[in-house]
Design a protein around this motif. Structure first.
Motif, PDB file in Angstrom:
ATOM      1  N   THR A   1      43.052  38.220  43.465  1.00 35.93           N
ATOM      2  CA  THR A   1      42.446  39.542  43.383  1.00 35.93           C
ATOM      3  C   THR A   1      43.281  40.558  44.137  1.00 35.93           C
ATOM      4  OG1 THR A   1      40.202  38.685  43.132  1.00 35.93           O
ATOM      5  CG2 THR A   1      40.424  40.908  44.020  1.00 35.93           C
ATOM      6  N   ALA A   2      43.669  41.632  43.457  1.00 32.15           N
ATOM      7  CA  ALA A   2      44.528  42.658  44.046  1.00 32.15           C
ATOM      8  C   ALA A   2      44.775  43.751  43.012  1.00 32.15           C
ATOM      9  CB  ALA A   2      45.867  42.059  44.474  1.00 32.15           C
TER      10      ALA A   2
ATOM     11  N   ARG B   1      51.709  42.925  44.183  1.00 33.50           N
ATOM     12  CA  ARG B   1      50.262  43.067  44.305  1.00 33.50           C
ATOM     13  C   ARG B   1      49.896  43.401  45.750  1.00 33.50           C
ATOM     14  NH1 ARG B   1      48.405  36.749  43.289  1.00 33.50           N
ATOM     15  NH2 ARG B   1      49.073  35.907  45.322  1.00 33.50           N
ATOM     16  N   GLN B   2      48.760  44.060  45.876  1.00 34.65           N
ATOM     17  CA  GLN B   2      48.255  44.388  47.194  1.00 34.65           C
ATOM     18  C   GLN B   2      46.746  44.223  47.195  1.00 34.65           C
ATOM     19  OE1 GLN B   2      49.468  48.178  48.838  1.00 34.65           O
ATOM     20  NE2 GLN B   2      49.060  47.436  50.911  1.00 34.65           N
ATOM     21  N   ALA B   3      46.290  43.317  48.030  1.00 39.91           N
ATOM     22  CA  ALA B   3      44.862  43.082  48.195  1.00 39.91           C
ATOM     23  C   ALA B   3      44.347  43.934  49.355  1.00 39.91           C
ATOM     24  CB  ALA B   3      44.607  41.606  48.469  1.00 39.91           C
ATOM     25  N   PRO B   4      43.052  44.224  49.373  1.00 37.17           N
ATOM     26  CA  PRO B   4      42.491  45.039  50.465  1.00 37.17           C
ATOM     27  C   PRO B   4      42.797  44.430  51.826  1.00 37.17           C
ATOM     28  CG  PRO B   4      40.899  44.806  48.703  1.00 37.17           C
ATOM     29  CD  PRO B   4      42.040  43.891  48.364  1.00 37.17           C
TER      30      PRO B   4
ATOM     31  N   VAL C   1      39.170  38.509  40.485  1.00 33.72           N
ATOM     32  CA  VAL C   1      38.864  37.140  40.080  1.00 33.72           C
ATOM     33  C   VAL C   1      37.642  36.668  40.856  1.00 33.72           C
ATOM     34  CG1 VAL C   1      39.713  34.795  39.840  1.00 33.72           C
ATOM     35  CG2 VAL C   1      41.313  36.714  39.656  1.00 33.72           C
ATOM     36  N   SER C   2      36.623  36.278  40.131  1.00 31.04           N
ATOM     37  CA  SER C   2      35.387  35.811  40.763  1.00 31.04           C
ATOM     38  C   SER C   2      35.323  34.284  40.724  1.00 31.04           C
ATOM     39  CB  SER C   2      34.182  36.413  40.050  1.00 31.04           C
ATOM     40  OG  SER C   2      34.185  36.068  38.678  1.00 31.04           O
ATOM     41  N   SER C   3      34.694  33.741  41.738  1.00 35.74           N
ATOM     42  CA  SER C   3      34.609  32.278  41.831  1.00 35.74           C
ATOM     43  C   SER C   3      33.383  31.749  41.102  1.00 35.74           C
ATOM     44  CB  SER C   3      34.561  31.858  43.302  1.00 35.74           C
ATOM     45  OG  SER C   3      33.475  32.473  43.951  1.00 35.74           O
TER      46      SER C   3
END
Length: 130
Positions: A94-95, A38-41, A128-130
């Protein structure tokens, strides 16, 4: 030569679940070691999980510490697919998630190293939202 396509990404609330799929064509995925990355911003790509493949494989598996107990990797050889089951997801999951493959076995110590893999999919976004 195997071609890989990821699917199953999407938007989910924290605590929820997703199942990512890595579909293979052009060869038998059972003969390949498969990894999920995975790679997140703004962050480097990291190896999330890997499952060894090939003749006489033992399905050796490895997980990133932060996903142990929440994520599970599995194969469906009849469908030529590998899955990443994501449970109790967190915003930090998130990614863009990528699957990757290499023909033959890979030792556990190298299952989450990007350099172990020769073939890559284009990725699927998980938010994924909190």
């Amino acid at each position: 030569q195997v071609q890989l396509v990821e699917s199953g990404g999407g938007s989910v609330q924290a605590g929820g679940s997703l199942r990512l799929s890595c579909a293979a064509s052009g060869d038998t995925l059972e003969d390949y070691t498969v990894g999920w990355f995975r790679q997140a911003p703004g962050k480097e790509r990291e190896g999330v999980s890997g499952i060894s493949g090939g003749v006489n494989r033992r399905d050796t598996i490895d997980y990133l510490d932060s996903v142990k107990g929440r994520f599970a990797i599995s194969r469906d050889n009849g469908k030529n697919m590998v899955y990443l089951h994501m449970n109790n997801v967190k915003p930090e999951d998130t990614a863009i998630y990528y699957c990757a493959a290499r023909l033959g076995p890979v030792p556990r110590i190298a299952l989450r190293a990007a350099t172990s893999y020769d073939y890559w999919g284009r990725g699927t976004q998980v938010t994924v939202s909190s």
